[in-house]
Design a protein around this motif. Structure first.
Motif, mmCIF file in Angstrom:
data_model
loop_
_atom_site.group_PDB
_atom_site.id
_atom_site.type_symbol
_atom_site.label_atom_id
_atom_site.label_comp_id
_atom_site.label_asym_id
_atom_site.label_seq_id
_atom_site.Cartn_x
_atom_site.Cartn_y
_atom_site.Cartn_z
ATOM 1 N N GLU A 4 34.849 41.185 38.780
ATOM 2 C CA GLU A 4 36.060 42.312 39.043
ATOM 3 C C GLU A 4 35.219 43.526 39.845
ATOM 4 O O GLU A 4 36.222 44.274 40.062
ATOM 5 C CB GLU A 4 36.104 42.871 37.648
ATOM 6 N N ALA B 3 39.448 43.455 41.836
ATOM 7 C CA ALA B 3 39.475 42.954 40.617
ATOM 8 C C ALA B 3 40.799 41.669 40.557
ATOM 9 O O ALA B 3 40.514 40.694 40.164
ATOM 10 C CB ALA B 3 39.709 43.723 39.742
ATOM 11 N N SER C 70 42.127 36.666 37.532
ATOM 12 C CA SER C 70 43.162 37.569 37.918
ATOM 13 C C SER C 70 44.145 37.046 38.886
ATOM 14 O O SER C 70 44.280 35.910 39.097
ATOM 15 C CB SER C 70 42.753 39.052 38.235
#
Ligand code: ATP
Ligand code: MG
Length: 841
Positions: free
Chosen positions: A655, A61, A76
């Motif tokens: 993710e 993720a 992320s």
């Protein structure tokens, strides 16, 4: 092990959490969407879901950067440096040292929070490639009609064969059990008369052990997948999981002979569940026109050699099995619908129903003829509840029925819990085949001992009333007066199906309180111990029998409370108890209600049955899952639930995806293909125009423009037949078509079976005519439920994640989604991340 970084597992959660948080802190100000995520997370928290598991979904993720995540998705961090260090380069792809664990330690074996990577998926998506299109174009409508007619024919043959297998099992059990109980009766009478009860006891133990030994040998040595009822395996297969050897002829033979022996061995088992498995195997065998076990190809139905075609036939076979087992064709269709098929269409429903009807009819015809009443058609199914004289009920009886539903749920949950613990112990300590056979023998002798002690110790005498029914009854006088028989012996001296019938139909006051209570207690524990042994065994009958025992006790209680009421009938309460218990253990809903309704042959009693099953399921679900699901989870099978986890719309493809992605070029070198197949366990590879360098892949987070998807099985076929560009002159003349792939279905070649020279390795393969040019793909911001629905409804195996320019950015497979499982326990729910092992067994 995969050549890619796998699941983080529970241990990996803390560092990931910290990493995730760090990224959020860093990017919070500059990226407003992140605030939204925090908001969503708190929403999750409020609803009692395990946020930790979601926010720390996977190290991957954090590998997806903001660049390839369009608005609305959560960016992320970039890839961690420690992960980079653990990477190694093979060909043009980057492979990571896998964090997946090989197999659980002994004390962890049999947990419910594990997945086994050893289970592969079935590919229900048709690969519409050039070879496939060629077939469609050349064969035209005649082929379509031929295929359709063949489908009906396959279903008909499957139904007839399933019914015949059912008849063989039934007739063998009937004939041999007649011998068994006649001998036992003779020696018991002799033993009582001469005071040497040890002789009938030892004979009983021996007669139990003999057949159990055969069943144990078949289920432990010959074909372990034939052990158990087979319903969980069929359920997994229809769900899209390849359970090795589940639909082989060897499995069918082991199952059919094994279950006959288990029932003859006097164990607390039934033959109905295995019938469903048998139907499934027959369907798979007939539809493929070849047997892998005997290595013989009849050369017919080649066009059905695809996962999705086979699956449709397997659902028809399972339905035919239910129809033969219970005389319940509608129940059979509903069973296939409820338990299995993710994909269902109207034509399939109609065909499955036809198969179920034909199966029930064939069984009825053969058994009626065998029993001397040809044409009368009175043998509806293997399990026959017999004719209830009076099944009317008063409206207020719903109150006791509801309470019985609660009781069924509680007892079912207890049954499942005990069996879960026992199975856990088995998985840890009883792993060798001889140990499994020894345990089966122990259970068989314990069953005989318990039965014998009950007959000896409980003094429950009743008049031998019905002379006509004596041919299949073996009245034992024991210490009763002349003209009387031991009621306890009457329950034990017959197959469990007949015992169920006795409890449903024997006149009131046929059994004492103590007899029924002790029988219920003993049989409940024996049944718990028996399910999961290394023998073929069904769960329906023992569960029905336990339920019928306590149901009859309830009936007796009602008679005590309301004496002299005409509507009171102990058998009716036995039936409700049986339904409640079965519902509490297996937790099926509509199919079970209809199966029971069809067994009873009374529509008006459908409502009480439905209510009881529903309540039993709700109460049982409060504590644990259905027994089949528990066993499936203990085996670590990646089975997909009906729906995506609730509140998971804020989890995105970005993710859950796996990256870096191992891709192949449209025209690829043989040496690279071989290298990849050797070093990875993946079964699907996106085909791209050109593969970016490691540096480019790292910077742009993409792995080339998606052109198609090719399967490992297709690659091995191409390698095996040396379909190389350089030898085009050889294979072009013999025409490489879709048959090349079908003929090696379902057991494709392994790399070891492919013989390649140094020269071959230098060749190239043009993958374009063979790959799937239109694989399902999603963008990074696709929410988890949408991906879940694609997998569930279409039976997908691989889903490619692409960016706006249709460049591959990741891969999602069913394991990436089923890894997140919702748990429910005592009114609470949450989301857990399962640990993936190479193998959990
Ligand atoms: P299956 O085992 O269901 O037949 P598979 O072997 O192709 O399919 P999995 O075993 O489910 O795939 O894959 C394990 C992990 O590897 C998953 O996280 C999946 O996303 C990932 N994966 C699968 N194929 C590739 C690929 N070509 N490149 C990178 N990762 C992949
Ligand atoms: Mg795999």
């Amino acid at each position: 092990m995969d050549c890619q970084s796998g699941a983080s597992g529970v241990n990996g959660l803390i560092p990931i959490l910290t990493r995730h948080r760090k990224v959020e802190e860093k990017e919070m100000e500059s990226f407003p969407v992140l605030k939204e995520k925090t908001l969503k997370e708190s929403l999750f928290q409020q609803r009692n879901l395990n946020v930790a598991a979601i926010s720390t979904i996977h190290p991957r993720a954090s590998e997806v950067s903001g660049e390839d995540v369009p608005d609305g998705c959560f960016p992320s961090s970039s890839k961690d440096s420690d992960e980079e260090e653990s990477s190694e380069k093979v060909g043009n792809s980057i492979f990571y040292v896998d964090s997946q664990q090989e197999s659980p330690s002994d004390e962890n074996r049999g947990q419910l929070n594990m997945l086994s990577a050893a289970y592969e998926s079935l590919d229900y998506d048709t690969c519409v490639n050039a070879a496939w299109l060629d077939e469609e174009r050349t064969k035209g409508y005649t082929f379509v009609v031929k295929k359709d007619v063949a489908r009906w024919l396959v279903v008909l043959v499957t139904a007839v064969l399933t019914a015949l297998v059912g008849c063989c099992i039934d007739i063998t059990i009937e004939s041999l059990s007649k011998f068994k109980y006649t001998w036992l009766k003779t020696y018991t009478d002799y033993g009582v008369e001469h005071g040497v009860l040890i002789i009938p006891y030892l004979l009983w133990v021996a007669l139990n052990i003999g057949p159990t030994l055969v069943a144990g040998y078949l289920g432990s040595y010959v074909e372990p997948v034939a052990a158990g009822s087979g319903i969980p395996q069929v359920k997994c297969y229809l769900n899209g999981v390849k359970v090795p050897r589940v639909v082989r002829i060897k499995t069918l033979v082991s199952k059919a002979v094994g279950v006959t022996m288990s029932v003859l061995g006097g164990l607390a088992v039934g033959k109905e569940g295995p019938m469903i498995h048998s139907g499934a195997v027959i369907a798979a065998g007939v539809s493929q026109g070849k047997t892998t076990s005997f290595k013989y190809d009849f050369g017919i139905f080649e066009y059905f050699r695809e996962d999705h075609e086979k699956r449709d036939f397997v659902s028809a076979g399972a339905a035919a099995g239910v129809a033969a087992a219970f005389g319940a064709p509608v129940g059979g269709v509903l069973f296939s619908l409820e338990e299995g098929a993710s994909f269902w269409n109207q034509a399939l429903t109609w065909r499955v129903f036809f198969g179920a009807m034909m199966s029930a009819f064939t069984l009825n015809l053969v058994l009626s003829t065998y029993n001397g009443v040809p044409g009368k058609l009175t043998y509806n199914g293997l399990l026959n509840f017999g004719k209830f004289e009076d099944l009317t009920y008063e409206i207020w009886e719903f109150i006791p029925f509801l309470l019985m539903g609660v009781m069924g749920g509680l007892l079912g949950a207890l049954y499942n819990f005990i069996n879960f613990k026992l199975t856990q112990l088995r998985m840890r300590y009883i792993t060798r085949p001889w140990q499994k056979v020894a345990e089966a023998i122990l259970v068989a002798s314990t069953t005989a001992s318990v039965a014998f002690l009950m007959i000896y110790g409980l003094h429950d005498c009743r008049k031998i009333e019905d002379e006509a029914s004596r041919s299949d009854r073996y009245p034992i006088q024991m210490y009763c007066n002349d003209g009387e028989e031991s009621a306890v012996a009457a329950i034990w001296f017959q197959t469990p199906e007949k015992s169920v019938r006795s409890l449903f139909h024997d006149p009131s006051k046929s059994f004492e309180w103590l007899t029924l209570s002790v029988f219920f207690g003993c049989y409940f524990l024996l049944a718990c111990w028996t399910y999961g042994l290394g023998i073929p065994s069904g769960l329906f009958i023992p569960t029905l029998l336990c339920g019928a025992a306590w149901g009859r006790l309830t009936g007796k209680l009602m008679t005590l409370l309301f004496p002299g009421q005409s509507w009171l009938n102990e058998g009716k309460y036995a039936l409700v108890g049986a339904g409640a218990m079965l519902g509490g253990v297996v937790r099926m809903t509509i199919s079970l209600t209809v199966i029971l309704m069809e067994c009873v042959g009374n529509i008006t009693f459908g409502l009480p049955l439905m209510i009881v099953l529903m309540v039993a399921k709700w109460v049982g679900d409060f504590f644990n899952e259905g027994l089949y699901d528990i066993h499936i989870q203990m085996q670590g099978v990646p089975i997909m639930a009906w729906d995506a986890p609730p509140l998971s719309n804020n989890i995105y493809a970005s993710e859950v995806l796996n990256r870096p992605v191992t891709t192949l070029r449209t025209v690829e070198k043989v040496s690279r293909i071989v290298e990849i197949l050797k070093s990875c366990t993946y079964n699907g590879f996106p085909v791209v125009d050109s593969i970016p360098t490691e540096e480019e892949a790292r910077n742009f987070k993409s792995y080339g423009t998606l052109r198609g998807l090719i399967l490992r099985s297709q690659l091995t076929v191409l390698l095996k037949h040396k379909v190389f560009n350089e030898n085009a002159h050889v294979w072009e003349s013999s025409k490489v078509d879709i048959r090349l792939f079908r003929l090696s279905y379902p057991r494709y070649f392994t790399l070891q079976e492919v013989d390649l020279t140094e020269e071959d390795l230098e060749c190239t393969i043009d993958l374009r005519p063979f790959h799937n040019p239109s694989p399902y793909s999603v963008v990074s911001c696709t929410p988890l439920p949408r991906m879940f629905n694609l997998f569930r409804a279409l039976g997908l195996r691989h889903l490619v994640v692409v960016n706006d320019s249709r460049e591959v950015v990741g891969m999602v497979t069913r394991k990436d989604l089923v890894k997140y499982r919702v748990w429910k326990h005592r009114g609470q729910m949450g989301l857990e991340e399962l640990v993936i092992y190479d193998n959990v067994a």
